[in-house]
Write a protein that holds these residues in place. Structure first.
Motif, short mmCIF file in Angstrom:
data_model
loop_
_atom_site.label_atom_id
_atom_site.label_comp_id
_atom_site.label_asym_id
_atom_site.label_seq_id
_atom_site.Cartn_x
_atom_site.Cartn_y
_atom_site.Cartn_z
N LEU A 116 -51.60 112.57 60.94
CA LEU A 116 -52.72 112.78 61.84
C LEU A 116 -54.02 112.15 61.33
N GLY A 117 -53.97 111.51 60.16
CA GLY A 117 -55.13 110.80 59.66
C GLY A 117 -56.16 111.66 58.96
N ILE A 118 -55.97 112.98 58.93
CA ILE A 118 -56.99 113.86 58.37
C ILE A 118 -57.13 113.66 56.86
N SER A 119 -56.01 113.51 56.17
CA SER A 119 -56.07 113.28 54.73
C SER A 119 -56.78 111.96 54.41
N ASN A 120 -56.56 110.95 55.24
CA ASN A 120 -57.22 109.67 55.03
C ASN A 120 -58.73 109.78 55.19
N GLY A 121 -59.15 110.58 56.18
CA GLY A 121 -60.58 110.77 56.38
C GLY A 121 -61.23 111.51 55.23
N VAL A 127 -64.16 109.14 48.32
CA VAL A 127 -64.31 107.85 47.65
C VAL A 127 -65.69 107.27 47.90
N ALA A 128 -66.20 107.41 49.12
CA ALA A 128 -67.55 106.94 49.40
C ALA A 128 -68.58 107.66 48.53
N ALA A 129 -68.37 108.95 48.33
CA ALA A 129 -69.30 109.71 47.48
C ALA A 129 -69.25 109.21 46.04
N ILE A 130 -68.05 108.90 45.54
CA ILE A 130 -67.91 108.42 44.16
C ILE A 130 -68.52 107.03 44.01
N PHE A 184 -56.70 102.68 59.58
CA PHE A 184 -58.02 102.03 59.54
C PHE A 184 -58.87 102.61 58.42
N LEU A 185 -58.90 103.92 58.32
CA LEU A 185 -59.69 104.57 57.27
C LEU A 185 -59.13 104.27 55.89
N SER A 186 -57.80 104.18 55.78
CA SER A 186 -57.20 103.83 54.50
C SER A 186 -57.61 102.44 54.06
N GLY A 187 -57.65 101.49 55.02
CA GLY A 187 -58.10 100.14 54.69
C GLY A 187 -59.55 100.11 54.25
N PHE A 188 -60.37 100.90 54.89
CA PHE A 188 -61.78 100.96 54.51
C PHE A 188 -61.94 101.60 53.13
N THR A 189 -61.11 102.59 52.84
CA THR A 189 -61.13 103.20 51.51
C THR A 189 -60.78 102.19 50.44
N SER A 190 -59.76 101.38 50.70
CA SER A 190 -59.36 100.34 49.74
C SER A 190 -60.49 99.34 49.54
N GLN A 195 -65.02 97.44 45.73
CA GLN A 195 -66.43 97.18 45.49
C GLN A 195 -66.96 97.82 44.21
N THR A 196 -66.15 98.66 43.60
CA THR A 196 -66.61 99.33 42.38
C THR A 196 -66.53 98.36 41.21
N GLY A 197 -67.63 98.19 40.52
CA GLY A 197 -67.65 97.33 39.35
C GLY A 197 -67.50 98.08 38.05
N ASP A 198 -67.49 99.40 38.14
CA ASP A 198 -67.41 100.25 36.96
C ASP A 198 -65.95 100.68 36.77
N GLU A 199 -65.38 100.35 35.61
CA GLU A 199 -63.98 100.69 35.35
C GLU A 199 -63.76 102.20 35.37
N GLN A 200 -64.70 102.96 34.80
CA GLN A 200 -64.56 104.40 34.78
C GLN A 200 -64.63 104.97 36.20
N GLN A 201 -65.48 104.38 37.02
CA GLN A 201 -65.61 104.83 38.40
C GLN A 201 -64.32 104.54 39.18
N THR A 202 -63.75 103.36 38.95
CA THR A 202 -62.49 103.02 39.60
C THR A 202 -61.38 103.99 39.19
#
Length: 360
Positions: A116-121, A127-130, A184-190, A195-202
């Motif tokens: 149902l896409g809820i987990s992806n959302g 991930v956006a917050a991190i 779609f949301l999974s692709g945006f998450t990827s 875009q993360t340049g920090d290894e620890q953040q990734t």
């Protein structure tokens, strides 16, 4: 009506190879005892082993209001391990409930919250917050869990809007909307991860996406401790309606069930509960999919028996998995989703082979 709804279950009981005659009460007692033992082991085992007697002594003193004894055992038991063990049990129980309800909602035994896409959302929100550095203060001051929950609610609203276009609330439309939006949301998450340049953040992002209970604390327990029992009571009260849904919409309507309303309420409850669970534990695979299959083999398809047993088995499974995650490696902790996938994939294949082999 009760006899009519129970008829398919009695007919299923005659299917060869399925142990449908085991009383649900007996299964619940066994699972409850096993869960209590697993919770004790989860608190006792770790980098610092604490005897079970001392574990219960610490818990007893805390519950009765006695002052804790000096030393580190009280801190390890009460502040670190008990919240984590309880969070594992709550999340596992919640995933068992969600999987059972979603499979009835869309009449698909291979359905789970990801469908149902809820987990992806929820994952996208976290991930956006991190990635944006909002994990500490959080989206709107709600922190990482708040961002995940907002992502789940936003996805719920979007899937709801798309599924309701043209009227009705058909399972196929709901599934197609959830799968499309979820991908779609999974692709945006990827994209955000790239875009993360920090290894620890990734590393933090990937660890969270694979599920983790390391953020457990007493404040974190509050919401799932309220949401999971409430969802169980609500779903159990509608057990006859869930049984009717599996017979088809026309049959259910003929039995007096308001199919559209029940499906709408089910979608709302499962979406909110999924958002709560993913917000506190990340995305944990296979539990919601596998647990209902295993439980149906034992107690049958009557949701009035299946729901409580699924909750107990899900709780037991995730507590055991978390013990493995914490103790399997000396240098680091395994993501929960890694272990559930390694266990769940072969177990699900076995269960499906058994069901197909018996013609069910």
């Amino acid at each position: 009506m009760l006899d009519t709804l129970s008829a398919p279950r009695r007919e299923k009981a005659k299917t060869p190879g399925e142990a449908r005659t085991v009383p649900a009460g007996m299964i619940a007692l066994v699972l409850g005892a096993a869960l209590l033992a697993a919770l004790t082991a989860a608190v006792s085992w770790g980098s610092t082993s604490i005897p079970p007697a001392e574990v219960w002594s610490v818990v007893g003193r805390r519950l009765t209001g006695e002052p804790p004894r000096p030393g580190t055992d009280d801190l390890i038991v009460w502040q670190l391990r008990v919240p984590r063990a309880l969070l594992a049990a709550l999340v596992g129980a919640g995933l068992g409930l969600v999987g059972t309800a979603v499979q009835a909602l869309v009449r698909n035994p291979l359905a789970d919250p990801y469908l149902l896409g809820i987990s992806n959302g929820a994952s996208l929100g976290a991930v956006a917050a991190i990635v944006l550095g909002l994990g500490a203060g959080g989206a709107l001051g709600l922190g990482l869990s708040g961002a995940a929950f907002l992502g789940a609610l936003g996805t719920f609203a979007l899937v709801w809007t798309v599924a309701r276009r043209g009227g009705g609330f058909a399972p196929l439309r709901l599934v197609l909307a959830g799968v499309a939006i979820g991908q779609f949301l999974s692709g945006f998450t990827s994209y955000l991860v790239l875009q993360t340049g920090d290894e620890q953040q990734t590393h933090s992002v990937l660890f969270w996406l694979m599920g983790s209970l390391s953020g457990a604390s007493w404040p974190v327990l509050a919401v799932p401790a309220a949401a999971v029992p409430a969802a169980l009571l609500w779903l159990h009260a509608r057990g006859r309606g869930l049984n009717a849904l599996l017979m088809g919409d026309e049959t259910a309507a003929g039995l007096g069930v308001d199919v559209t309303r029940l499906r709408r309420e089910l979608f709302t409850v499962t979406s909110v509960l999924t958002g709560v669970l993913v917000a506190v534990s990340g995305a944990i695979a296979f539990v919601a999919l596998m647990v209902p299959h295993a439980c149906r083999l034992v107690v049958g398809g009557d949701h009035r028996r299946l729901l409580p047993v699924s909750a107990l088995f899900g709780a037991l499974l995730l507590v055991v998995v978390d013990i493995v995650c914490r103790t399997a490696m000396d240098t680091q902790e395994l993501p929960v989703g890694v272990v559930t996938s390694l266990i769940g994939a072969p177990a699900l294949l076995y269960l499906l082979d058994r069901r197909l082999g018996s013609g069910s």
